[in-house]
Scaffold this active site. Structure first.
Site, mmCIF file in Angstrom:
data_model
loop_
_atom_site.group_PDB
_atom_site.id
_atom_site.type_symbol
_atom_site.label_atom_id
_atom_site.label_comp_id
_atom_site.label_asym_id
_atom_site.label_seq_id
_atom_site.Cartn_x
_atom_site.Cartn_y
_atom_site.Cartn_z
ATOM 1 N N ASP A 142 0.858 -1.366 -0.074
ATOM 2 C CA ASP A 142 -0.032 -0.085 -0.042
ATOM 3 C C ASP A 142 0.790 1.167 -0.009
ATOM 4 O O ASP A 142 2.121 1.239 0.421
ATOM 5 C CB ASP A 142 -1.034 0.045 1.212
ATOM 6 N N HIS A 176 -6.160 3.436 -3.757
ATOM 7 C CA HIS A 176 -6.086 3.365 -2.344
ATOM 8 C C HIS A 176 -6.363 4.901 -2.116
ATOM 9 O O HIS A 176 -5.690 5.352 -1.015
ATOM 10 C CB HIS A 176 -4.605 2.973 -1.996
ATOM 11 N N HIS A 183 -5.028 9.351 1.012
ATOM 12 C CA HIS A 183 -4.911 8.447 1.800
ATOM 13 C C HIS A 183 -5.574 9.175 3.154
ATOM 14 O O HIS A 183 -5.116 8.985 4.513
ATOM 15 C CB HIS A 183 -3.424 8.281 2.412
ATOM 16 N N HIS A 209 3.516 -2.224 3.270
ATOM 17 C CA HIS A 209 3.785 -0.937 2.452
ATOM 18 C C HIS A 209 5.158 -0.668 1.634
ATOM 19 O O HIS A 209 6.002 -1.367 2.237
ATOM 20 C CB HIS A 209 3.535 0.096 3.653
#
Length: 279
Positions: A99, A150, A154, A244
């Protein structure tokens, strides 16, 4: 080579990995009785999978799922009430997801390791990162990885208005399509914070919601060994691992991947990407 020709080549390479489609993911990821999806993890924390001891195996990577053209025309993406968090299927399959990228400091290292072992993974990218690093999106496309949405910046989506959520999703999908060559077909909410609006808007954009089963908590920089242990302890059929490749110093995440990936393969796990089925 012209841009439209390049995208055509990528579409051929990604015919199955991105598997453009909508309804009919039942049987792809784990679903409970009555065709209801398995309940997702609480926000910002992955539900650890039951540990499966790693055992030696005489075989390594098997053909990935998700390749090949759709059998029928795609339908409308259903509106879920919960994100999917686990794969189903035959054998000991697992999915690795990364991510917050792409980040030129760490994403290339992740891609290099995946390429070394001929493994595909999923990258849930943020629009504000992807817009300046479309070359990395192009590399993901060329190497057969799946790119998901995503959001742009964020944020905690549950604190935003419907209009703001739509903007976060739409802008990111546009950047992905421009750099990757295909619109995203998967969506992951930052912090694992979902609500009805995120499910509705995601479906409108043709995206299925995917959460995770094992959270490495690598963003806390717990040490490379700890990250490796969390992946190995949580390994099991259908597991989706969250890591990540951006959002901070991800050197431990890159180093951990180099250690646990060959161990998973040697233990008989098939590292794959999910397939969108057609109905």
């Amino acid at each position: 080579m012209k841009k439209d020709q390049l995208f055509t080549r990528r579409r051929v390479l990604l015919a199955g990995a991105t598997a453009v489609g909508a309804a009919g993911t039942a049987g792809l990821l784990a679903w409970g009785s009555g065709d209801k999806p398995v309940r997702a993890a609480a926000p910002a924390a992955g539900a650890p999978a039951r540990g499966v001891p790693l055992k030696p195996s005489a075989y390594r990577l098997q053909p990935l799922t998700g390749y090949g053209p759709p059998r029928t025309a795609p339908g409308r993406t259903p509106v879920r009430s919960e994100p999917m968090l686990k794969m189903t299927g035959r054998g000991r399959t697992m999915v690795l997801t990364f991510d917050d990228g792409p980040d030129p400091r760490y994403t290339p290292g992740v891609l290099d390791t995946l390429a070394e072992y001929d493994v595909r993974a999923m990258f849930f990218v943020c629009g504000e990162m992807a817009t300046d690093h479309k070359d990395l999106l192009a590399r993901m496309a060329d190497e057969g990885h799946v790119v998901g949405n995503h959001t742009w910046s964020h944020p905690l989506l549950t604190s935003l208005t419907r209009r703001q959520i739509r903007s976060e999703m739409t802008r990111t999908s546009e950047v992905i399509e421009d750099g990757y060559g295909e619109p995203p077909r998967w969506f992951r909410a930052p912090y694992g914070a979902w609500n009805r609006t995120t499910f509705q808007l995601g479906a409108e954009l043709g995206m299925e919601p995917l959460a995770w089963t094992v959270d490495t908590l690598d963003w806390t920089a717990p040490g490379t060994g700890t990250i490796v242990s969390r992946v190995q302890d949580g390994a099991g059929p259908g597991v989706v691992v969250l890591s990540h490749d951006a959002g901070g110093d991800r050197s431990q995440s890159v180093a951990a991947l180099r250690r646990y990936l060959p161990r998973l393969l040697d233990s008989g796990y098939h590292i794959t990407v999910p397939r969108r089925q057609y109905t």
